[in-house]
Design an enzyme around this catalytic site. Structure first.
Site, PDB file in Angstrom:
ATOM      1  N   ILE A 119      -9.264 -11.780 -15.718  1.00  0.00           N
ATOM      2  CA  ILE A 119      -8.168 -11.330 -16.577  1.00  0.00           C
ATOM      3  C   ILE A 119      -7.518 -10.073 -16.024  1.00  0.00           C
ATOM      4  O   ILE A 119      -6.294  -9.976 -15.903  1.00  0.00           O
ATOM      5  CB  ILE A 119      -8.673 -11.075 -18.010  1.00  0.00           C
ATOM      6  N   GLY A 120      -8.321  -9.085 -15.681  1.00  0.00           N
ATOM      7  CA  GLY A 120      -7.750  -7.843 -15.180  1.00  0.00           C
ATOM      8  C   GLY A 120      -8.798  -6.773 -15.042  1.00  0.00           C
ATOM      9  O   GLY A 120      -9.981  -6.969 -15.342  1.00  0.00           O
ATOM     10  N   LYS A 130     -16.365  -8.002 -20.481  1.00  0.00           N
ATOM     11  CA  LYS A 130     -16.040  -6.765 -19.767  1.00  0.00           C
ATOM     12  C   LYS A 130     -17.275  -6.322 -18.998  1.00  0.00           C
ATOM     13  O   LYS A 130     -18.319  -6.042 -19.587  1.00  0.00           O
ATOM     14  CB  LYS A 130     -15.601  -5.688 -20.763  1.00  0.00           C
ATOM     15  N   TYR A 183     -12.844   1.206 -16.192  1.00  0.00           N
ATOM     16  CA  TYR A 183     -14.221   1.327 -15.727  1.00  0.00           C
ATOM     17  C   TYR A 183     -14.848   0.006 -15.340  1.00  0.00           C
ATOM     18  O   TYR A 183     -16.050  -0.075 -15.129  1.00  0.00           O
ATOM     19  CB  TYR A 183     -15.078   1.989 -16.824  1.00  0.00           C
ATOM     20  N   GLY A 184     -14.081  -1.051 -15.279  1.00  0.00           N
ATOM     21  CA  GLY A 184     -14.673  -2.311 -14.901  1.00  0.00           C
ATOM     22  C   GLY A 184     -13.676  -3.451 -14.965  1.00  0.00           C
ATOM     23  O   GLY A 184     -12.493  -3.243 -15.233  1.00  0.00           O
ATOM     24  N   ASP A 196      -6.610   8.051 -28.276  1.00  0.00           N
ATOM     25  CA  ASP A 196      -6.108   7.460 -27.029  1.00  0.00           C
ATOM     26  C   ASP A 196      -5.249   6.234 -27.335  1.00  0.00           C
ATOM     27  O   ASP A 196      -5.314   5.235 -26.630  1.00  0.00           O
ATOM     28  CB  ASP A 196      -7.266   7.086 -26.100  1.00  0.00           C
ATOM     29  N   VAL A 237     -12.524  -7.428 -16.305  1.00  0.00           N
ATOM     30  CA  VAL A 237     -12.590  -8.267 -17.497  1.00  0.00           C
ATOM     31  C   VAL A 237     -12.363  -9.718 -17.082  1.00  0.00           C
ATOM     32  O   VAL A 237     -11.430 -10.019 -16.327  1.00  0.00           O
ATOM     33  CB  VAL A 237     -11.544  -7.843 -18.547  1.00  0.00           C
TER      34      VAL A 237
END
Length: 387
Positions: A27-28, A50, A32-33, A147, A35
């Site tokens: 997915i993308g 994730k 930090y990681g 955020d 998906v």
């Protein structure tokens, strides 16, 4: 490594209960990681997995991950993304990756704003309503997102909307102004309220999220960022170009000497009518937007007050069905003062078991010997870490 296993064999292996997920595609990449999408073979439901890398590289990073998964377990709401599961590693002592299974959403709001030019005024209203419902729920629990931006809001094709990425969120157990002890970089700059940049010591932490929502609302209306900031001075110029020069009382309450001096010496600016800045927009939408973007945080509405605005009159029935939040217990976040990566890894393992079933955690704790317990004292708090 679990990422390599996922890519090569099309299934997740090596983690408890992981073989139920069949790999679909990439997915993308997040902060930090990576998906990935997958199928839960037990329910035939599509999910997002994730894969968080180097979770325990340092204490701040580890705390951020633990904070997010704990908040998402405690904040159950139809407009906050849901964790379906956290894959439990075979060993509790040396794992460095965390795989979190989320419900799969179609887009984030950034993509919707940039790619969909067919959004109607009613679509705008429904998106804003859901974002504010999520914030009302969080704020009633004394949790502040800090955020909010289009990337951190997920949207389905039917415009079901869910807030995500709570790693930078804060819980105010003491006085609300305690959240201001955290650095101002927590909010992405184009959505950063003036006060979070050190302009004053606000007692209205909810107002930071409300300002961000105002910036997002303006971006939904115009399909471009309202305040694409490059520096504090640039941000002040952009804001005052639209809202006009703040009042003398507002300026006198600013604690940042440089910003206070700059505003006092700034030429007097008149506010731009929102009907001019946002032509062809619903007048009630602009009324609400102007309240959300008040320069002085005390002049911004709470999420609950915003939801009561006439702009949402047609959605009053949906609002009456909104979930009620509960205050979060202090002991849930004792880990915030933890200084040991080893201790945080142990607590993360506990959280994984808790997500599966609380009884699993109780069974695990009863079977694992405690080497020693370290207690930290702070007024009103006792922190206990099992090492």
């Amino acid at each position: 490594m679990i990422l390599q296993q996922l890519q090569k064999k099309d299934v997740l292996i090596g983690y408890a209960d992981a073989t139920r997920y069949k790999y679909l595609g990439y997915i993308g990449r997040g902060g930090y990681g990576m998906v990935y999408s997958a199928i839960d073979t037990h329910t035939n439901e599509k999910v997002a997995i994730k894969l968080l890398k180097d979770v325990f590289r340092d204490v701040p990073r580890a705390i951020q991950f633990l904070r997010e998964v704990k908040l998402l377990r405690l904040l159950k709401h139809q407009n906050i993304v849901e964790i379906k599961s956290i894959l439990v590693p075979p060993c509790s002592d040396d794992f460095n990756e965390v795989s979190v299974v989320f419900e799969l959403m179609d887009f984030n709001l950034y993509d919707v704003i940039r790619l969909d030019d067919n959004l109607t005024a009613e679509n705008h209203r429904w998106l804003m309503f859901q974002i504010l419902c999520a914030m009302k729920f969080m704020h009633e629990a004394n949790v502040y997102h800090l955020d909010l931006k289009p990337d951190n809001i997920l949207v389905n094709t039917d415009l079901l909307t869910k807030v995500c990425d709570l790693g930078l969120s804060r819980v105010a157990f003491r006085e609300p102004s305690a959240v201001w002890r955290y650095k101002g970089y927590v909010v992405a700059e184009p959505y950063r309220a003036p006060e979070i940049s050190g302009l004053n010591n606000s007692k209205y932490p909810y107002a930071v999220d409300i300002w961000s929502i105002g910036c997002i609302f303006a971006e939904i209306l115009t399909r471009k960022q309202l305040f694409p900031r490059t520096s504090l001075v640039h941000q002040l110029n952009l804001i005052t170009d639209l809202l006009g020069t703040p009042s003398a009382d507002t300026i006198s309450g600013i604690s940042n000497d440089r910003a206070r001096k700059y505003l006092r010496e700034m030429r007097i600016k008149s506010p731009v009518p929102f009907a001019v800045k946002f032509p062809n927009s619903d007048p009630l939408a602009l009324q609400l937007l102007q309240k959300l973007l008040a320069f002085d945080p005390k002049d911004r509405p709470t999420a609950e007050q915003a939801l009561a605005h006439k702009y949402f009159r047609s959605l009053s029935n949906a609002q009456s069905k909104a979930s009620q939040s509960q205050l979060i217990k202090k002991q849930e976040f004792a880990f915030e003062r933890c200084k040991s990566v080893t201790a945080i890894r142990k607590l993360m393992y506990h959280e994984m078991l808790e997500h599966h079933h609380p009884q699993l955690l109780r069974n695990y704790i009863s079977q694992v010997p405690v080497c020693y317990v370290k207690i930290y004292y702070d007024p009103g708090w006792i922190y206990i870490y099992i090492i």
